[in-house]
Design an enzyme around this catalytic site. Structure first.
Site, PDB file in Angstrom:
ATOM      1  N   CYS A  95     -12.862  28.761  51.843  1.00 39.05           N
ATOM      2  CA  CYS A  95     -13.979  29.543  52.375  1.00 39.05           C
ATOM      3  C   CYS A  95     -14.647  30.358  51.279  1.00 39.05           C
ATOM      4  O   CYS A  95     -14.128  31.388  50.858  1.00 39.05           O
ATOM      5  CB  CYS A  95     -13.495  30.465  53.488  1.00 39.05           C
ATOM      6  SG  CYS A  95     -14.798  31.498  54.182  1.00 39.05           S
ATOM      7  N   CYS A 150     -15.694  33.899  52.235  1.00 39.02           N
ATOM      8  CA  CYS A 150     -14.552  34.817  52.322  1.00 39.02           C
ATOM      9  C   CYS A 150     -14.104  35.265  50.935  1.00 39.02           C
ATOM     10  O   CYS A 150     -13.773  36.444  50.731  1.00 39.02           O
ATOM     11  CB  CYS A 150     -13.359  34.135  53.003  1.00 39.02           C
ATOM     12  SG  CYS A 150     -13.734  33.293  54.538  1.00 39.02           S
ATOM     13  N   ASP A 151     -14.064  34.343  49.993  1.00 37.92           N
ATOM     14  CA  ASP A 151     -13.345  34.593  48.740  1.00 37.92           C
ATOM     15  C   ASP A 151     -14.186  34.563  47.472  1.00 37.92           C
ATOM     16  O   ASP A 151     -13.691  34.909  46.397  1.00 37.92           O
ATOM     17  CB  ASP A 151     -12.215  33.555  48.595  1.00 37.92           C
ATOM     18  CG  ASP A 151     -11.218  33.623  49.736  1.00 37.92           C
ATOM     19  OD1 ASP A 151     -11.032  34.722  50.280  1.00 37.92           O
ATOM     20  OD2 ASP A 151     -10.636  32.581  50.081  1.00 37.92           O
TER      21      ASP A 151
END
Length: 312
Positions: free
Chosen positions: A137, A140-141
């Site tokens: 993701c 997300c990261d």
């Protein structure tokens, strides 16, 4: 198999952010929910390390810690939790029947929040370094990979979208694709090809993720020439699709490409009294916060639907 219990108002199947939020809301509405969380409870956040984009946590929070807090919060309001896998569901008539290996449970409504899992490459080093440089993701990261060289594996819209997003942080992004052309839409391809930070490695697969506690790169193989090599990278983003956890509901609920189809503007499914929330429905956003929001919606939809049945 154990004797059937009294009829529940609501059973929640699955315990990621969507299921846990639904549990909090239905418990506070005095619906005494039973959550069957599964033996791999907590969803994809159990595989992440630090979560920095969930509102309310200024310094971030570990994924498993966030899930444990939500779990305790649901229990505080009276959610009963079973750590078992659901083996079958019978939606042919109400009350519905939800079965595990040890018992069958009757319920007037169900909230499905079984989530999805990212497709993985299944190569050495990948799972060991998940959350330590291997990610599924970018939104997300990506923030954690400033000024690093990154790899994105895949050739569809999601892979090209992730690669483009990562150029906000990375010094260079290499898209590794097993074919010599992309499946992504033309507008996505054009955007990526015109981005000076994106390069392409065609006809190539990764055969191993390398690193000791943290990703340092990968071993590669060209599928046309057979040539093997290595490539350095600070992070590897696997973007080859997701698999919604819907096998229990095949032939029982309307699905769209494996995801549960819900009614427009609602979490209601094709069966009255069955609602769905989170990544089992959402193939677009796939964020903890959107899953939690949908869990709230499903709880309210279920509560209102149950009220309408009492009034009928």
């Amino acid at each position: 198999m154990a004797q059937m219990e009294d009829i529940r108002d609501v059973i929640i199947v699955g315990a990621g952010p969507a299921g846990l939020t639904a549990a909090i809301y239905t418990a506070r509405a005095n619906l005494a929910p039973l959550m069957i969380e599964g033996v791999e409870a907590g969803g994809q956040l159990m595989l992440t390390t630090e979560v920095e984009n969930y509102p309310g946590f200024v310094d971030g929070i570990m994924g498993p810690e966030l899930m444990e807090s939500m779990r305790k919060q649901s229990q505080r309001f009276g959610t009963e939790i079973l750590t078992e896998n659901v083996t079958s569901v019978d939606l042919a008539e109400r009350p519905f029947k939800v079965s595990t290996a040890s018992a069958s449970h009757l319920t007037n409504s169900i909230i499905v929040s079984t989530g999805a899992k990212a497709r993985m490459l299944d190569i050495p080093g990948e799972r060991e370094l998940l959350g330590h440089g291997v990610s599924t993701c970018a939104t997300c990261d990506g923030f954690f990979f400033r000024d690093q060289e990154l790899l994105v594996v895949g050739g569809g819209d999601s892979a090209i979208e992730e690669a483009t997003f990562l150029t906000k942080f990375a010094s260079k992004v290499t898209v590794v694709h097993r074919r010599d052309s992309l499946r992504a839409s033309k507008i996505m391809q054009d955007r990526a090809r015109s981005n000076p930070k994106i390069e392409f490695l065609w006809d190539t697969v990764l055969t191993e993720v390398t690193g000791d506690g943290k990703v340092t790169g990968a071993k590669t193989k060209n599928l046309k020439t057979g040539e093997e090599g290595t490539i350095a990278a600070g992070g590897i983003f696997v973007a080859i699709g997701h698999i919604p956890n819907t096998s229990l509901f095949e032939g029982k609920l309307d699905l769209i490409e494996g995801y549960i189809r819900t009614q427009p503007g609602s979490t209601a499914t094709s069966v009255k009294g069955v609602f769905a929330a989170g990544d089992v429905v959402d193939y677009k956003y796939r964020q903890a916060i959107t899953a939690a929001g949908m869990g709230c919606q499903a709880a309210i939809d279920a509560e209102r639907w149950l009220e309408s049945q009492h009034d009928a």
